[in-house]
Design an enzyme around this catalytic site. Structure first.
Site, mmCIF file in Angstrom:
data_model
loop_
_atom_site.group_PDB
_atom_site.id
_atom_site.type_symbol
_atom_site.label_atom_id
_atom_site.label_comp_id
_atom_site.label_asym_id
_atom_site.label_seq_id
_atom_site.Cartn_x
_atom_site.Cartn_y
_atom_site.Cartn_z
ATOM 1 N N ASP A 117 30.204 76.372 104.294
ATOM 2 C CA ASP A 117 30.071 77.667 104.972
ATOM 3 C C ASP A 117 31.431 78.092 105.522
ATOM 4 O O ASP A 117 32.123 77.288 106.150
ATOM 5 C CB ASP A 117 29.045 77.563 106.112
ATOM 6 C CG ASP A 117 27.638 77.304 105.576
ATOM 7 O OD1 ASP A 117 27.402 77.564 104.379
ATOM 8 O OD2 ASP A 117 26.786 76.836 106.354
ATOM 9 N N GLU A 194 28.759 76.780 92.693
ATOM 10 C CA GLU A 194 29.861 76.904 91.714
ATOM 11 C C GLU A 194 29.376 77.625 90.459
ATOM 12 O O GLU A 194 30.062 78.487 89.922
ATOM 13 C CB GLU A 194 30.368 75.503 91.380
ATOM 14 C CG GLU A 194 31.608 75.473 90.528
ATOM 15 C CD GLU A 194 32.190 74.059 90.441
ATOM 16 O OE1 GLU A 194 31.655 73.135 91.102
ATOM 17 O OE2 GLU A 194 33.171 73.888 89.712
HETATM 18 N N1 SAM Z 1 27.177 72.169 98.391
HETATM 19 C C1 SAM Z 1 26.165 73.055 97.832
HETATM 20 C C2 SAM Z 1 26.724 73.805 96.648
HETATM 21 O O1 SAM Z 1 27.951 73.804 96.465
HETATM 22 O O2 SAM Z 1 25.930 74.354 95.881
HETATM 23 C C3 SAM Z 1 25.607 74.005 98.915
HETATM 24 C C4 SAM Z 1 26.583 74.988 99.489
HETATM 25 S S1 SAM Z 1 25.868 75.972 100.816
HETATM 26 C C5 SAM Z 1 26.931 77.358 100.913
HETATM 27 C C6 SAM Z 1 26.357 75.056 102.254
HETATM 28 C C7 SAM Z 1 25.330 74.026 102.682
HETATM 29 O O3 SAM Z 1 25.892 73.243 103.727
HETATM 30 C C8 SAM Z 1 24.048 74.631 103.238
HETATM 31 O O4 SAM Z 1 22.944 74.027 102.612
HETATM 32 C C9 SAM Z 1 24.104 74.315 104.728
HETATM 33 O O5 SAM Z 1 22.826 74.139 105.297
HETATM 34 C C10 SAM Z 1 24.918 73.040 104.736
HETATM 35 N N2 SAM Z 1 25.652 72.819 105.991
HETATM 36 C C11 SAM Z 1 26.464 73.703 106.607
HETATM 37 N N3 SAM Z 1 26.963 73.171 107.738
HETATM 38 C C12 SAM Z 1 26.479 71.926 107.826
HETATM 39 C C13 SAM Z 1 26.626 70.886 108.776
HETATM 40 N N4 SAM Z 1 27.383 71.043 109.869
HETATM 41 N N5 SAM Z 1 25.984 69.722 108.557
HETATM 42 C C14 SAM Z 1 25.199 69.558 107.467
HETATM 43 N N6 SAM Z 1 24.998 70.515 106.531
HETATM 44 C C15 SAM Z 1 25.636 71.685 106.712
#
Ligand code: SAM
Length: 216
Positions: A117, A194
């Site tokens: 994020d 991606e």
């Molecule tokens: N890595 C995956 C991809 O590339 O398809 C998902 C990307 S998505 C934009 C970001 C994910 O990170 C979300 O599912 C969100 O809930 C998780 N996330 C964000 N901040 C986090 C944190 N502090 N701890 C654990 N998960 C987190």
């Protein structure tokens, strides 16, 4: 990511055998979860788990742990794992802010951050998973020669991350601003985001960071 309240997801987390329950109680002996001494690699913010599931299937000599904050997203990875039953793949539902309470010193071999994020507002910069605050946490749990691999399509987040890595005294082992058209494309496993963003024509940025000798 659009979040839906998936019925029963939170309850399932508490009983599912692929989810590490009470992960803090395994701090420093996470290998016991797998019953072997294979290296442990983690993905922080794995979403629905496409990347880490493919990595685990391809690399049986490595143990993988996918970390995700939301049950409603993690449940999708669990559904896939229910089919595949990979013995080298587990999940933890947690906020990455607690990562040093779950993993002990030098317990992790590699950390993957994929399409994290962006937290675009300056006042939220510390929440970015590549901020110096998070790199400091990773430094505590990574092996001496461990690395962080980060991919994104967000140029501003990538620039911030490069700066953050260097300011934190880490080495940049690899930097590409167009992964899919670089020599590093070979063997690249795509994440869900991606696939989505590259199909829209967005270039994919990637860096690999390691810790300088003596910086810990
Ligand atoms: N890595 C995956 C991809 O590339 O398809 C998902 C990307 S998505 C934009 C970001 C994910 O990170 C979300 O599912 C969100 O809930 C998780 N996330 C964000 N901040 C986090 C944190 N502090 N701890 C654990 N998960 C987190």
């Amino acid at each position: 990511m659009r979040l839906r309240n998936v019925r029963g997801a939170r309850e399932e987390m508490l009983v599912n055998p692929h989810v590490i329950q009470e992960p803090k109680s395994f701090r420093g002996r996470m290998n016991e979860v797998f019953g072997n001494e294979k290296p442990i690699r983690i993905e922080v913010g794995m979403g629905k788990g496409q990347f880490i599931t493919a990595m685990a299937a391809e690399n049986p000599a490595v143990n993988y742990i996918g970390i995700e904050k939301y049950s409603s997203v993690l449940i999708r990875a669990i559904e896939k794992q229910e089919e595949l039953q990979l013995s080298n793949l587990k999940f933890i539902r947690m906020d990455a802010e607690e990562i040093t309470e779950v993993f002990g010193e030098a317990e992790v071999d590699r950390i993957y951050l994929n399409f994290s994020d962006p937290w675009p507002k300056d006042r939220h910069a510390k929440r970015r998973l590549t901020s110096s605050v998070f790199l400091g946490r990773y430094s505590q749990i990574l092996k001496k020669d461990g690395i962080v691999e980060f991919k994104t399509d967000n140029e501003a987040l990538f620039d911030f991350s490069v700066e953050s890595v260097l300011e934190s005294g880490w080495n940049l082992e690899l930097v590409t601003r167009d992964l899919h058209h670089s020599p590093y494309a070979e063997g690249n496993i795509m994440t869900e985001y991606e696939i989505k963003f590259s199909s829209m024509g967005n270039p994919i940025y990637k860096l690999v960071a390691s810790q300088k000798e003596g910086s810990r």
